[in-house]
Design a protein around this motif. Structure first.
Motif, PDB file in Angstrom:
ATOM      1  N   LEU A  43      -1.484   5.202  45.449  1.00 52.81           N
ATOM      2  CA  LEU A  43      -0.490   4.128  45.597  1.00 52.81           C
ATOM      3  C   LEU A  43       0.740   3.973  46.620  1.00 52.81           C
ATOM      4  N   ALA A  44       0.856   5.349  47.351  1.00 52.37           N
ATOM      5  CA  ALA A  44       1.784   5.315  48.375  1.00 52.37           C
ATOM      6  C   ALA A  44       1.048   4.865  49.512  1.00 52.37           C
ATOM      7  N   ARG A  45      -0.103   5.144  49.861  1.00 51.65           N
ATOM      8  CA  ARG A  45      -1.036   4.590  51.193  1.00 51.65           C
ATOM      9  C   ARG A  45      -1.446   3.373  50.959  1.00 51.65           C
ATOM     10  N   ASP A  46      -1.825   2.955  49.865  1.00 47.84           N
ATOM     11  CA  ASP A  46      -2.642   1.675  49.739  1.00 47.84           C
ATOM     12  C   ASP A  46      -1.779   0.491  49.149  1.00 47.84           C
ATOM     13  N   VAL A  47      -1.029   0.794  48.635  1.00 47.94           N
ATOM     14  CA  VAL A  47      -0.141  -0.446  47.605  1.00 47.94           C
ATOM     15  C   VAL A  47       1.177  -0.435  48.730  1.00 47.94           C
ATOM     16  N   LEU A  48       1.874   0.710  48.751  1.00 45.74           N
ATOM     17  CA  LEU A  48       3.216   0.591  49.277  1.00 45.74           C
ATOM     18  C   LEU A  48       3.144   0.789  51.116  1.00 45.74           C
ATOM     19  N   ARG A  49       1.945   0.831  51.279  1.00 45.10           N
ATOM     20  CA  ARG A  49       1.483   0.957  52.999  1.00 45.10           C
ATOM     21  C   ARG A  49       2.414   1.950  53.708  1.00 45.10           C
ATOM     22  N   MET A  50       2.552   3.281  53.004  1.00 49.01           N
ATOM     23  CA  MET A  50       3.147   4.343  53.515  1.00 49.01           C
ATOM     24  C   MET A  50       2.259   5.039  54.767  1.00 49.01           C
ATOM     25  N   PRO A  51       2.747   5.622  55.884  1.00 48.73           N
ATOM     26  CA  PRO A  51       2.075   6.263  56.563  1.00 48.73           C
ATOM     27  C   PRO A  51       1.871   7.548  56.360  1.00 48.73           C
ATOM     28  N   VAL A  52       0.627   7.777  55.363  1.00 47.97           N
ATOM     29  CA  VAL A  52       0.358   8.706  54.918  1.00 47.97           C
ATOM     30  C   VAL A  52      -1.191   8.988  54.774  1.00 47.97           C
ATOM     31  N   LYS A  53      -1.875  10.063  54.807  1.00 48.62           N
ATOM     32  CA  LYS A  53      -3.272  10.274  54.438  1.00 48.62           C
ATOM     33  C   LYS A  53      -3.529  11.513  53.542  1.00 48.62           C
ATOM     34  N   LEU A  54      -4.361  11.329  52.712  1.00 49.78           N
ATOM     35  CA  LEU A  54      -4.506  12.188  51.380  1.00 49.78           C
ATOM     36  C   LEU A  54      -5.686  13.298  51.924  1.00 49.78           C
ATOM     37  N   VAL A  55      -5.363  14.592  51.594  1.00 47.13           N
ATOM     38  CA  VAL A  55      -6.144  15.556  51.418  1.00 47.13           C
ATOM     39  C   VAL A  55      -6.272  16.096  50.164  1.00 47.13           C
ATOM     40  N   PHE A  56      -7.399  16.091  49.476  1.00 49.73           N
ATOM     41  CA  PHE A  56      -7.562  16.997  48.164  1.00 49.73           C
ATOM     42  C   PHE A  56      -8.499  17.994  47.919  1.00 49.73           C
ATOM     43  N   THR A  57      -8.011  19.239  47.174  1.00 47.09           N
ATOM     44  CA  THR A  57      -8.731  20.235  47.187  1.00 47.09           C
ATOM     45  C   THR A  57      -9.521  20.385  45.798  1.00 47.09           C
ATOM     46  N   SER A  58     -10.564  20.573  45.546  1.00 48.27           N
ATOM     47  CA  SER A  58     -11.364  20.568  44.424  1.00 48.27           C
ATOM     48  C   SER A  58     -11.972  21.931  44.195  1.00 48.27           C
ATOM     49  N   ALA A  59     -11.762  22.651  42.903  1.00 44.26           N
ATOM     50  CA  ALA A  59     -12.350  23.765  42.730  1.00 44.26           C
ATOM     51  C   ALA A  59     -13.177  23.698  41.437  1.00 44.26           C
ATOM     52  N   ALA A  60     -13.588  22.468  40.792  1.00 44.86           N
ATOM     53  CA  ALA A  60     -14.629  22.369  39.820  1.00 44.86           C
ATOM     54  C   ALA A  60     -16.031  22.546  40.059  1.00 44.86           C
ATOM     55  N   ASP A  94      -8.844  11.085  52.113  1.00 49.76           N
ATOM     56  CA  ASP A  94      -9.063  11.025  53.542  1.00 49.76           C
ATOM     57  C   ASP A  94      -9.876  12.135  53.917  1.00 49.76           C
ATOM     58  N   SER A  95      -9.744  13.227  53.011  1.00 51.79           N
ATOM     59  CA  SER A  95     -10.468  14.472  53.475  1.00 51.79           C
ATOM     60  C   SER A  95     -10.564  15.446  52.105  1.00 51.79           C
ATOM     61  N   VAL A  96     -11.698  16.023  52.003  1.00 51.43           N
ATOM     62  CA  VAL A  96     -11.827  16.784  50.522  1.00 51.43           C
ATOM     63  C   VAL A  96     -12.123  18.256  51.225  1.00 51.43           C
ATOM     64  N   ILE A  97     -11.515  19.217  50.542  1.00 49.83           N
ATOM     65  CA  ILE A  97     -11.743  20.661  50.556  1.00 49.83           C
ATOM     66  C   ILE A  97     -12.485  21.154  49.304  1.00 49.83           C
ATOM     67  N   ALA A  98     -13.419  22.020  49.524  1.00 49.51           N
ATOM     68  CA  ALA A  98     -13.983  22.651  48.343  1.00 49.51           C
ATOM     69  C   ALA A  98     -13.745  23.828  48.334  1.00 49.51           C
ATOM     70  N   THR A  99     -13.263  24.668  47.247  1.00 49.33           N
ATOM     71  CA  THR A  99     -12.468  26.086  47.262  1.00 49.33           C
ATOM     72  C   THR A  99     -13.967  27.124  47.313  1.00 49.33           C
ATOM     73  N   SER A 100     -15.234  26.605  46.939  1.00 48.52           N
ATOM     74  CA  SER A 100     -16.352  27.607  47.062  1.00 48.52           C
ATOM     75  C   SER A 100     -17.601  26.716  47.384  1.00 48.52           C
ATOM     76  N   ASP A 101     -18.443  27.125  47.675  1.00 50.51           N
ATOM     77  CA  ASP A 101     -19.939  26.647  47.837  1.00 50.51           C
ATOM     78  C   ASP A 101     -20.283  25.906  46.423  1.00 50.51           C
ATOM     79  N   ARG A 102     -20.207  26.637  45.338  1.00 49.33           N
ATOM     80  CA  ARG A 102     -20.619  25.785  44.065  1.00 49.33           C
ATOM     81  C   ARG A 102     -19.791  24.728  43.872  1.00 49.33           C
TER      82      ARG A 102
END
Length: 361
Positions: free
Chosen positions: A93-110, A126-134
């Motif tokens: 919402l912040a980046r795409d609707v409100l056009r704020m100067p922000v990029k998103l990094v997500f960490t996934s452990a699933a 914009d970027s995704v981090i995994a916490t393990s090879d699985r």
């Protein structure tokens, strides 16, 4: 570059946003808050949460939006590191609707395929981090695999602190076992109890600690655990603690010889590495990142899911062999020092941030 700490950076200087937008303390909360102090040393940081962490002051989501509406002073955009569905939603919402100067990094452990809704959100990151090879195997377009880490100094030094001579109910027992985490089936608390029922009668010098909150939903489950222990004649040697605060965890770990982590499912799971660096032997199920943490019969034991007999067998081996117990304790501590330090995690996350910033707009 000089900076203000404590999440109090001026709007123009704030370059990194971290958030813990959940009403309870969870494993995700613990992983977020563990990296906060170190990231706050490196970056002008804004922390969005309902509860502060140490010197890092929490701000509301709406305060964060006011800050993020303005461009940062020294970066082409801010990075907002998110870890939950609701945080991804607000970030989009912040980046795409409100056009704020922000990029998103997500960490996934699933370690299983995300359902439809989070997949749509993750695809917009914009970027995704995994916490393990699985975890990485369950995603596409991964920027990096960065395992969670622990603050080694905090667990090693605080865990050896003397608590003014205060005695605990379990202090008189020679060997102490434990399980840490909410008391519920997902965490395998019942598997641990079944293993205790099979082993403690043979070891009168041993006791166990079950440390974790029992929510209203699982009161009946906890009552059944006590009934099992009573039927086996060992209830008086099993001590139930409510949720232990994070600052008390190193001391609790340091008083245990063996920690069991028999979860039926875990995204990553910090308990094994926290226990190992505190100097306990670990028995863990084959879930989460546990197989990467534990070298079978070298730094701990791995057991199959749903297998209380295997847990009992591992406990029996450790209680009857002090030499094996001590060897696993030492090897586990070294394993965490080498591979699962908080410094390694912060360095890995920072590389992802800097790559995004280097790419500019």
């Amino acid at each position: 570059m000089p900076k203000r700490t404590g999440g109090n950076s001026a709007a123009g200087s704030c370059e990194l946003v971290l958030s813990d937008l959940h009403h309870r303390i969870t494993g995700v909360s613990a992983s977020i808050r563990s990296v906060l102090p170190e990231l706050d040393k490196r970056y002008h940081l804004l922390f969005l949460a309902s509860r502060s962490e140490g010197n890092v002051v929490a701000r509301s989501l709406w305060e964060g939006f006011r800050v993020m509406a303005r461009p940062p002073a020294r970066r082409p955009f801010r990075i907002w590191h998110v870890r939950r569905n609701n945080e991804m939603f607000w970030g989009i919402l912040a980046r795409d609707v409100l056009r704020m100067p922000v990029k998103l990094v997500f960490t996934s452990a699933a370690i299983r395929r995300h359902s439809w809704y989070p997949r749509q959100l993750i695809a917009r990151m914009d970027s995704v981090i995994a916490t393990s090879d699985r975890a990485a195997d369950c995603l596409t377009d991964i920027a990096a695999v960065v395992p969670h880490g622990v603050d080694i100094e905090r667990f090693e030094l605080n865990g050896t602190a003397i608590e003014n001579g205060q005695a605990h109910p379990w202090s008189s027992y020679t060997r102490r076992l434990g399980i840490i985490g909410r008391v519920r089936p997902e965490k395998g608390t019942d598997l641990f109890v079944d293993a205790l029922c099979a082993t403690l009668p043979n070891h009168p010098d041993a006791c166990a600690v079950i440390a974790g909150k029992v929510t209203s939903q699982y009161q009946g489950f906890a009552r059944q655990l006590r009934e099992k222990l009573a039927a086996a004649g060992v209830l008086e040697r099993v001590f139930f603690l409510d949720e232990v605060s994070s600052d008390q965890m190193p001391l609790l770990y340091s008083q245990l010889d063996i920690v069991c982590a028999p979860a039926r499912y875990e995204g990553f799971g910090l308990v094994p590495i926290e226990a190992m660096v505190s100097g306990t032997a670990i028995i863990a199920s084959r879930t989460g990142a546990y197989e990467a943490m534990v070298d079978e019969a070298e730094s701990g034991f791995l057991v199959d899911l749903e297998s209380s007999p295997q847990i009992a067998e591992a406990i029996e081996r450790l209680l009857t062999s002090p030499e094996l117990l001590n060897r696993l304790k030492q090897a586990g501590r070294q394993k965490v020092r080498d591979q699962f330090s908080l410094n390694n995690e912060v360095a890995g996350i920072s590389r992802v941030y800097e790559t995004l910033w280097d790419q500019g707009t």
